[in-house]
Design a protein around this motif. Structure first.
Motif, short mmCIF file in Angstrom:
data_model
loop_
_atom_site.label_atom_id
_atom_site.label_comp_id
_atom_site.label_asym_id
_atom_site.label_seq_id
_atom_site.Cartn_x
_atom_site.Cartn_y
_atom_site.Cartn_z
N GLU A 216 25.36 90.38 -13.28
CA GLU A 216 26.81 90.43 -13.12
C GLU A 216 27.41 91.59 -13.91
O GLU A 216 28.32 92.27 -13.43
CB GLU A 216 27.42 89.11 -13.57
CG GLU A 216 27.24 87.97 -12.58
CD GLU A 216 27.97 88.23 -11.27
OE1 GLU A 216 29.15 88.61 -11.31
OE2 GLU A 216 27.33 88.08 -10.21
N GLU B 13 16.67 83.39 -15.47
CA GLU B 13 17.25 84.65 -14.98
C GLU B 13 16.35 85.16 -13.86
O GLU B 13 15.42 85.90 -14.08
CB GLU B 13 17.38 85.65 -16.13
CG GLU B 13 16.15 85.74 -17.00
CD GLU B 13 16.33 86.55 -18.26
OE1 GLU B 13 16.48 87.79 -18.15
OE2 GLU B 13 16.30 85.97 -19.35
N GLU C 22 19.77 80.60 -12.52
CA GLU C 22 19.39 79.34 -11.91
C GLU C 22 19.32 78.27 -12.99
O GLU C 22 18.54 78.38 -13.94
CB GLU C 22 18.03 79.43 -11.20
CG GLU C 22 17.65 78.14 -10.51
CD GLU C 22 16.30 78.21 -9.81
OE1 GLU C 22 15.98 77.29 -9.05
OE2 GLU C 22 15.55 79.19 -10.04
N TYR D 42 19.75 86.75 -11.04
CA TYR D 42 20.64 85.64 -10.73
C TYR D 42 20.35 84.44 -11.64
O TYR D 42 19.19 84.14 -11.92
CB TYR D 42 20.46 85.23 -9.27
CG TYR D 42 20.51 86.37 -8.30
CD1 TYR D 42 21.71 87.01 -7.99
CD2 TYR D 42 19.34 86.86 -7.70
CE1 TYR D 42 21.76 88.07 -7.11
CE2 TYR D 42 19.37 87.92 -6.82
CZ TYR D 42 20.57 88.53 -6.51
OH TYR D 42 20.61 89.59 -5.64
N TYR E 163 21.75 79.30 -7.00
CA TYR E 163 22.06 80.27 -8.03
C TYR E 163 23.54 80.20 -8.39
O TYR E 163 24.40 79.98 -7.54
CB TYR E 163 21.72 81.69 -7.57
CG TYR E 163 20.24 81.98 -7.44
CD1 TYR E 163 19.29 81.19 -8.06
CD2 TYR E 163 19.80 83.07 -6.69
CE1 TYR E 163 17.94 81.47 -7.94
CE2 TYR E 163 18.44 83.36 -6.56
CZ TYR E 163 17.52 82.55 -7.19
OH TYR E 163 16.18 82.82 -7.08
#
Length: 364
Positions: free
Chosen positions: A196, A295, A210, A208, A255
């Motif tokens: 991000e 990650e 999780e 992403y 996610y």
């Protein structure tokens, strides 16, 4: 240099940079040291991955982890427990045979045994045991690094809003609360938040979050030494030295930055499996639990280094997909060697960011 993220990877990098004589370091951490996955994990290490790339990395990283445990101010208590896979059907046995052939070729073979050989386990069927794998204490590793660097680097508690890039030149890091840090070198070690942050900075990198959940039971007499993995029941567990059974569930989760909470459904799933599988644990209860983020990347393997299409001076070390804590000491060393000396270790090359653009994904 600016390091974004004061978890295990950021602190390990800072430690290795300082060790090489470089201490012009600003660390940006959005909450507190170890806020993310570094303090929300089960603290295990393994050689036994699905890909040769990760196996080869582990063959260097685990011995280095053991050596670091002897150097730091706090003892992470590394010990070899083994991993034990419960193989409930022929498909799982066949898949493990293929992996075993690869592992034997890499010098880390385990053995197929009947689960009954582990007296604590209430299952009569095939298991696979890898004695080389083990456990450590994540907090002592994390804060061991922190104690080594806290008086040598500047730690800024604020969120990195974006990395400021003009043309192909790094300018620095813009902070959420209005500040700006100027520097021409930035290393992103922000774990599940790395993707991000880079996206807000105009760079696409597939990392992403999780959500995963971990639970700890009441104490019983010590009996579960290996980490038991049951992919059919989608649970894993081991036992702490003081007798608590610690583990989690592997239920697929969409996610996203879901809340750091524990669900009744996952707790019941974990507790039911422990009660069924561990002899003498039939009436055991849950003592506490927590959640955190893996990650994740598209090939479930980490991303480290730089991309030639990025501005010079931008580096990343993130995306460890559930095995970041065990790799933190060695990754910090390799990143310091790369940044200060321009040295790229052979085992590091498969994990460079450009593999996604070039379609060279790792088969993990």
């Amino acid at each position: 240099m600016i390091i974004i993220g004061a978890g295990s990877h950021g602190l390990s990098l800072a430690y290795h940079l300082v060790k090489k004589g470089f201490n012009d370091i600003k660390m940006v951490e959005m909450r507190r040291v170890g806020f993310g996955s570094s303090s929300r994990n089960a603290s295990r290490f393994r050689y036994h991955f699905n890909s040769r790339e990760n196996v080869n990395y582990a063959k260097k990283a685990i011995p280095y982890l053991v050596r670091q445990a002897k150097e730091l101010m706090l003892n992470p208590m590394v010990y070899f427990t083994g991993y034990l896979w419960v193989l409930r059907d022929e498909g799982r046995v066949s898949a493990m045979r293929r992996l075993d052939a690869m592992w034997k070729g890499e010098g880390i073979g385990g053995k197929f045994i009947n689960c009954k050989e582990f007296e604590f386990l209430n299952y009569d069927g095939p298991c696979y045991f890898a004695p080389q794998d083990g456990a450590f204490h994540h907090d002592y590793l994390l804060y061991g690094y922190y104690l080594e660097v806290k008086d040598k680097v500047k730690i800024i508690i604020d969120e990195a809003r974006r990395i400021v890039i003009e043309g192909q030149r790094l300018k620095g890091v813009e902070l959420l609360h209005g500040g700006f840090i100027e520097d021409r070198e930035v290393v992103v070690t922000a774990g599940a938040w790395s993707g991000e942050l880079l996206k807000r900075s105009g760079i696409r990198l597939p990392i992403y979050p999780e959500k995963k959940e971990i639970f700890i039971t009441e104490s019983i007499s010590f009996r579960v030494k290996p980490l038991v993995i049951d992919t059919y029941k989608k649970v894993y567990f081991s036992q702490t030295l003081k007798g608590e059974i610690i583990g989690g569930t592997e239920t697929p989760t969409p996610y996203g930055f879901l809340p750091f909470t524990n669900s009744l459904e996952e707790m019941v799933k974990f507790l039911k499996a422990v009660r069924e599988m561990v002899k003498g644990a039939e009436g055991i209860g849950i003592l506490r639990g927590w959640s955190g983020y893996y990650e994740m990347t598209p090939d479930s393997s980490h991303i480290m280094g730089f991309d030639n299409e990025w501005p010079e001076g931008l580096y990343v070390d993130a995306g460890y997909s559930g095995h970041g804590m065990m790799f933190a000491p060695y990754s910090g060393k390799l990143m310091a060697d790369l940044i200060l000396d321009g040295r790229i270790a052979d085992e590091m090359r498969p994990f460079f960011p450009n593999r996604f653009r070039e379609g060279r994904l790792i088969g993990e």
